[in-house]
Write a protein that holds these residues in place. Structure first.
Motif, PDB file in Angstrom:
ATOM      1  N   ARG A   1      12.857 -53.737  10.794  1.00  0.00           N
ATOM      2  CA  ARG A   1      14.176 -53.620  11.406  1.00  0.00           C
ATOM      3  C   ARG A   1      14.141 -53.719  12.933  1.00  0.00           C
ATOM      4  NH1 ARG A   1      18.751 -49.964   9.260  1.00  0.00           N
ATOM      5  NH2 ARG A   1      20.445 -50.457  10.701  1.00  0.00           N
ATOM      6  N   HIS A   2      13.289 -52.912  13.600  1.00  0.00           N
ATOM      7  CA  HIS A   2      13.263 -52.882  15.062  1.00  0.00           C
ATOM      8  C   HIS A   2      12.901 -54.240  15.641  1.00  0.00           C
ATOM      9  CE1 HIS A   2      12.654 -51.385  19.117  1.00  0.00           C
ATOM     10  NE2 HIS A   2      11.451 -51.948  19.123  1.00  0.00           N
ATOM     11  N   LYS A   3      11.842 -54.841  15.107  1.00  0.00           N
ATOM     12  CA  LYS A   3      11.403 -56.146  15.598  1.00  0.00           C
ATOM     13  C   LYS A   3      12.428 -57.219  15.280  1.00  0.00           C
ATOM     14  CE  LYS A   3       8.249 -59.052  17.185  1.00  0.00           C
ATOM     15  NZ  LYS A   3       7.806 -59.058  18.595  1.00  0.00           N
ATOM     16  N   GLY A   4      12.942 -57.204  14.058  1.00  0.00           N
ATOM     17  CA  GLY A   4      13.905 -58.230  13.657  1.00  0.00           C
ATOM     18  C   GLY A   4      15.181 -58.194  14.465  1.00  0.00           C
ATOM     19  N   GLU A   5      15.746 -57.001  14.691  1.00  0.00           N
ATOM     20  CA  GLU A   5      16.977 -56.899  15.466  1.00  0.00           C
ATOM     21  C   GLU A   5      16.761 -57.341  16.907  1.00  0.00           C
ATOM     22  OE1 GLU A   5      18.464 -52.965  15.034  1.00  0.00           O
ATOM     23  OE2 GLU A   5      19.235 -53.298  12.993  1.00  0.00           O
ATOM     24  N   LYS A   6      15.570 -57.078  17.440  1.00  0.00           N
ATOM     25  CA  LYS A   6      15.251 -57.531  18.797  1.00  0.00           C
ATOM     26  C   LYS A   6      15.230 -59.052  18.862  1.00  0.00           C
ATOM     27  CE  LYS A   6      11.648 -57.245  22.338  1.00  0.00           C
ATOM     28  NZ  LYS A   6      10.292 -56.713  22.667  1.00  0.00           N
TER      29      LYS A   6
END
Length: 574
Positions: free
Chosen positions: A408-413
């Motif tokens: 989630r964190h990497k993808g949203e970034k």
């Protein structure tokens, strides 16, 4: 069955290396044991042994030592004379000028002229270099007259060794004396370029600056200094005057990369102090260059200013290092500290040698920079190892082990970055009936269904950023996508997933629900995120296994904050 990578057998490689090493050792041993096949050329065999006299203003003569120095005011020519022996048969007379114009007469005939007035970019003096005058046996018993003229007090009246013999023998002796220093300078130049290239590559890979970059510039400047000071420089450049002037520019600018290097090593703790020192260096550079261009004072005359700047720079660095040693912060760069101290000592030795008869020609600078290079490479390898471990750790933490998609964190970034660059479509995908699959067929079957969703999203949403939010939820952003193209892509996704999931009974209960929102470049990510989520919520509340655009919901009901029970035509997925 996977194909194994082919490699040459180990014993063949070892045998080849052994043969090469034996041949190399045999060559070196043979050169050492067996006598030389060349005729030896010594300084005595090519040095002119005649007596030289200085011609005074009143016409009288006085014997002078050669090499030596006479008391001659700057700008006035020094005239020395000698008579060739009756058995003279050599084809060359040569002398090295020291920032001097040179004229050589044989029997009253002007045979050689060295004056760079029309070839140098600026300044009063000709660059130092060897001047050759052709002679023959017919000149035996003739008078040799050499005129030397320098416009700098330090070099006015300097008489270097006069050589006579075969021109190739004279150059062979010069090679014997100075080739190694020149070779080291070329090696440093090559190493400096390699270091710079490596630092740029590392910068691209790891998105950070390495101290190697500034060290590379230090090595390039040191190499230029050594090449400019080389006695052989007139052989490998067409204009020695320009190369000799580069030496002065190097001396004036060398404090800058040194301060860049130590400032980077000290992590900017004394940035303001070094900024002041860098400004002083730039002022000195501009001042000395202006004086040279205006023909007021040559670089050689203002060199003491550059040396003062170098001394002040080293004193500043020394003080900051002492402060770090007292505070205990120097332990973070103890290896570069060793190399830096060695390099500074080497530079100071070279600077001191300028004011003495002996010229070191950069050999100490080369030694100091090599020491600094070794310790910096060790430090850089340690830093690369740390960065690589951190990158691998981040990759493990940012990728979903089950689907291989970003978490989630990497993808949203990544989606936010794409959203700032392009219009597109943001989509929420939810896999239906995961609990049912887990309860009936087990969690392994549920994992296979989730992996299938990830694979289908990667395949059907080409050029999109796809990530797993957690559980059975996925998020993607397709740049530069229209609503029509998005509908086509979603239908393909549903068709492909439907065909793949029905291959086994364990994954057949799975289906997909999707909420979509068209986005504008530079728009608010949170706002679009909420809209796509509401579109997905609508689909989940109205039968699942479908997709919906948030814009359609807005058209059906202007107040789209509440989507529960909103009527509308769903896109049937067959």
């Amino acid at each position: 069955m996977t194909e194994e990578k082919y490699t040459i057998r180990k014993y063949k490689r070892i045998l080849f290396y052994v043969v090469i090493c034996v041949l190399l050792a045999a060559f070196l041993l043979g050169q050492y044991i067996y006598p030389s096949e060349r005729e030896p050329v010594t300084e005595e065999s090519i040095t002119y042994t005649g007596t030289f006299y200085r011609v005074l203003a009143d016409g009288t003569k006085e014997e002078i030592p050669v090499p030596g120095k006479c008391d001659v005011p700057a700008g006035e020519p020094l005239v020395i004379r000698s008579v060739l022996p009756q058995d003279y048969h050599e084809n060359t007379i040569a002398i090295r000028s020291s920032l001097e114009n040179v004229r050589i007469y044989i029997g009253g005939e002007l045979r050689a002229v060295y004056d760079t007035e029309n070839t140098r970019p600026f300044g009063k003096n000709s660059a130092s270099g060897y001047v050759f005058c052709e002679t023959s046996g017919e000149d035996a018993g003739q008078e040799v007259r050499i005129e030397l003229q320098s416009f700098t007090d330090k070099y006015s009246g300097v008489v270097n060794t006069v050589y006579c013999g075969d021109k190739s023998d004279i150059w062979a002796y010069m090679f014997h004396c100075y080739f190694m220093v020149t070779l080291i300078a070329c090696a440093m130049l090559f190493a400096g370029l390699v270091v710079l290239i490596i630092s740029l590559v590392l910068d691209i890979i790891y998105k950070t600056r390495f101290d190697l970059e500034y060290l590379g510039w230090c090595m390039l400047l040191g190499a230029v200094w050594m090449l400019g000071e080389s006695k052989l420089r007139q052989l490998f450049v067409s204009n020695a005057s320009i190369l000799s002037n580069m030496c002065f520019f190097v001396v004036m600018l060398c404090p800058v990369p040194i301060m860049f290097y130590i400032d980077s090593v000290q992590q900017g703790r004394y940035r303001k102090v070094y900024h002041v020192a860098e400004c002083i260096t730039c002022v000195n550079f501009v001042l000395c260059t202006a004086l040279q261009l205006l023909n007021i004072a040559d670089f050689i005359s203002t060199m003491f200013l550059s040396h003062l700047v170098i001394a002040g720079t080293f004193l500043t660095i020394f003080i900051t290092i002492c402060r770090d040693l007292i505070k205990g912060t120097a332990k973070h760069y103890k290896l570069p500290l060793i190399g830096l101290v060695a390099a500074m000592i080497a530079v100071m030795l070279e600077v001191t040698a300028v004011y003495r008869v002996v010229s070191l020609s950069g050999i100490f600078i080369a030694t100091g920079l090599v020491v600094l290079l070794v310790v910096t490479l060790i430090q850089t390898m340690d830093r690369i190892r740390e960065l690589e471990l951190a990158r691998q750790r981040e990759a493990r933490e940012s990728l979903d082990y089950l689907t291989g998609l970003p978490m989630r964190h990497k993808g949203e970034k990544l989606i936010l970055e794409k959203m700032q660059e392009h219009d597109g479509c943001l989509g929420f995908v939810d896999m239906d009936n995961l609990k049912k699959i887990n309860d009936v067929y087990g969690h392994k079957a549920g994992d296979r269904a989730l992996r299938l969703v990830g694979a289908m999203l990667t395949e059907c949403m080409e050029n999109a950023v796809v990530c797993r939010l957690g559980g059975d939820e996925f998020l993607f952003y397709l740049p530069a996508a229209s609503e029509a193209e998005m509908s086509m892509r979603i239908r393909k996704l549903f068709d492909s997933f439907g065909a793949a999931k029905n291959v086994t009974a364990e994954t057949s209960p799975a289906s997909l629900s999707c909420g979509l929102c068209m986005c504008r470049q530079g728009g608010n990510f949170e706002e679009y995120y909420i809209k796509a989520d509401k579109a997905l919520y609508y689909v989940k509340q109205n039968g699942k296994n479908n997709y919906r655009f948030y814009e359609e919901l807005e058209e059906q009901q202007p107040d789209a904050q509440k989507l529960d029970g909103i009527p509308g035509n769903q896109h049937d997925i067959q």
